[in-house]
Design a protein around this motif. Structure first.
Motif, PDB file in Angstrom:
ATOM      1  N   LEU A 228       0.530  -1.077  -0.147  1.00  0.00           N
ATOM      2  CA  LEU A 228      -0.356   0.081  -0.087  1.00  0.00           C
ATOM      3  C   LEU A 228       0.993   1.427   0.130  1.00  0.00           C
ATOM      4  CD1 LEU A 228      -3.085   0.648   1.625  1.00  0.00           C
ATOM      5  CD2 LEU A 228      -1.144   2.526   1.998  1.00  0.00           C
ATOM      6  N   LEU A 229       0.326   2.143  -1.583  1.00  0.00           N
ATOM      7  CA  LEU A 229       1.971   3.127  -1.067  1.00  0.00           C
ATOM      8  C   LEU A 229       0.150   4.218  -0.666  1.00  0.00           C
ATOM      9  CD1 LEU A 229       3.670   2.468  -4.323  1.00  0.00           C
ATOM     10  CD2 LEU A 229       4.659   1.693  -1.555  1.00  0.00           C
ATOM     11  N   ALA A 230       1.317   5.483  -0.412  1.00  0.00           N
ATOM     12  CA  ALA A 230       0.217   6.646  -0.330  1.00  0.00           C
ATOM     13  C   ALA A 230       1.446   7.345  -0.441  1.00  0.00           C
ATOM     14  CB  ALA A 230      -0.811   6.987   0.695  1.00  0.00           C
ATOM     15  N   SER A 231       1.043   8.945  -0.784  1.00  0.00           N
ATOM     16  CA  SER A 231       1.613  10.433  -1.120  1.00  0.00           C
ATOM     17  C   SER A 231       0.881  11.235  -0.840  1.00  0.00           C
ATOM     18  CB  SER A 231       2.594  10.371  -2.347  1.00  0.00           C
ATOM     19  OG  SER A 231       3.146  11.700  -2.354  1.00  0.00           O
ATOM     20  N   LEU A 232       1.220  12.089   0.773  1.00  0.00           N
ATOM     21  CA  LEU A 232       0.851  13.395   1.551  1.00  0.00           C
ATOM     22  C   LEU A 232       1.255  14.543   1.216  1.00  0.00           C
ATOM     23  CD1 LEU A 232      -0.765  11.302   4.520  1.00  0.00           C
ATOM     24  CD2 LEU A 232      -1.407  11.416   2.256  1.00  0.00           C
ATOM     25  N   SER A 233       0.364  15.461   0.812  1.00  0.00           N
ATOM     26  CA  SER A 233       1.219  16.879   0.842  1.00  0.00           C
ATOM     27  C   SER A 233       0.445  17.397   2.149  1.00  0.00           C
ATOM     28  CB  SER A 233       0.709  17.629  -0.324  1.00  0.00           C
ATOM     29  OG  SER A 233       0.540  17.165  -0.959  1.00  0.00           O
TER      30      SER A 233
END
Length: 344
Positions: A228-233
């Protein structure tokens, strides 16, 4: 003769640039360290509630918190383990290159936010096979072209309105059942409230990274992972109110993935897609091997021709030319299939 100061204007400019670069480096490095420290102070209780081990110890750790590992002046990583539903989680805090004067000047023209990258390694046999990605529209377009699993299993991009999400998000899904199970009311509410801080959330059982270059010859299938990959600003120093609900949403999705079970029909369709992908890779690898072998044979013939022409023997050159003509004629002749007819 007295030296004139205006004759050293170039040296003065270079000295000023070096001084400015050193000043920006010191300030930017301290700023990035402060952001990493504030992030851990804000979110360490949440991480310790979900994981047994948070961070590592070593000589290259940030001295202020003993949790982040400094990979670069703008990049910090931290490994967390000891939780059900996953093997571990890697947090990567990718900050703006505040220590680089050139990037600081470019950031004035095209600003970029600080980013938190989350990589969760799922259990090997914990979840059913499916691929799902929720991302910003521009990011979804780029991921669908670059990522191998998304381009193979999720060729269609649907607007987020179809699933109750904001219009700024796009959904790429392989299985409708998995999409409905993961994007429930709680996840949709979190994504709707903090959609501006979500770049993408990618769940896959066949993740193998970006596509391989066409020029490189493929000799073995790529190794796949369940992740599970996530990118958050991040907004502000360390990210506060917008990060905690999104991290809680990710932990909630991990529990949902663990309990998710597809129907027999949906599971059969997913397995057939993976079987077709494996067969397509075998055909592609066979074609690549044939092409490589043809190139080697052509190179060998070229070297043989150069060797024959270098010799002063007309008879040997004539025999080689006749042999080459027969080979070319044999290649142009169509192959006929022989049919055996049984006698009555």
């Amino acid at each position: 003769m007295r030296p004139r100061l205006d004759a050293y204007w170039l040296e003065g400019v270079l000295c000023c640039l070096l001084a400015a670069y050193a000043l920006v480096y010191a300030i930017g490095r301290a700023k990035n360290t402060t952001i990493a420290t504030n992030f851990l102070k804000l979110h360490r209780p949440l991480l310790e509630d979900n994981f047994t081990l948070v961070g590592e110890s070593g000589s290259d750790m940030v001295p202020e918190d003993r949790g982040w590992r400094r990979e670069a002046e703008h990049c910090f990583t931290m490994w967390c383990s000891g939780r059900q539903c996953c093997e571990g989680m890697l947090l990567t805090l990718k900050l703006i290159k505040r220590q680089d004067l050139v990037n600081v000047l470019l950031g004035v023209v095209r600003p970029n936010p600080d980013t938190l990258l989350i990589r969760v390694e799922l259990g090997k046999d914990d979840n059913d096979p499916f691929v799902l990605c929720v991302a910003q529209k521009k990011v979804a377009t780029r991921l669908s072209k670059e990522m191998q699993d998304l381009s193979m299993f999720c060729p269609e991009r649907r607007p987020g309105d179809k699933h109750g999400l904001p219009g700024s998000l796009s959904v790429m899904s392989e299985c409708a059942e998995a999409t409905a199970a993961l994007l429930d009311a709680r996840v949709v509410a979190a994504l709707t409230q903090f959609a501006a801080h979500v770049q993408y959330i990618h769940v896959s059982d066949r993740y193998c990274g970006p596509k391989q270059m066409e020029e490189t010859s493929v000799t073995k299938p790529p190794e796949t992972e369940r992740v599970l990959l996530a990118s958050l600003s991040l907004s502000g120093e360390g990210g506060g109110d917008e990060v905690r609900p999104l991290m809680l949403m990710i932990f909630y999705m991990l529990d949902r993935i663990k309990r998710l079970r597809l129907s027999k029909e949906a599971l059969s369709k997913c397995e057939k897609r993976r079987q077709k992908a494996a067969e397509a890779w075998v055909r592609g690898a066979h074609a690549a091997r044939q092409e490589s072998a043809a190139l080697r044979r052509e190179e060998k013939r070229k070297q043989e021709k150069e060797r024959i022409l270098a010799e002063d023997d007309p008879e040997k050159q004539r025999r080689w030319e006749l042999k080459e003509q027969k080979r070319q004629q044999k290649r142009k002749t169509p192959k006929l299939k022989q049919l055996k007819v049984k006698a009555l």
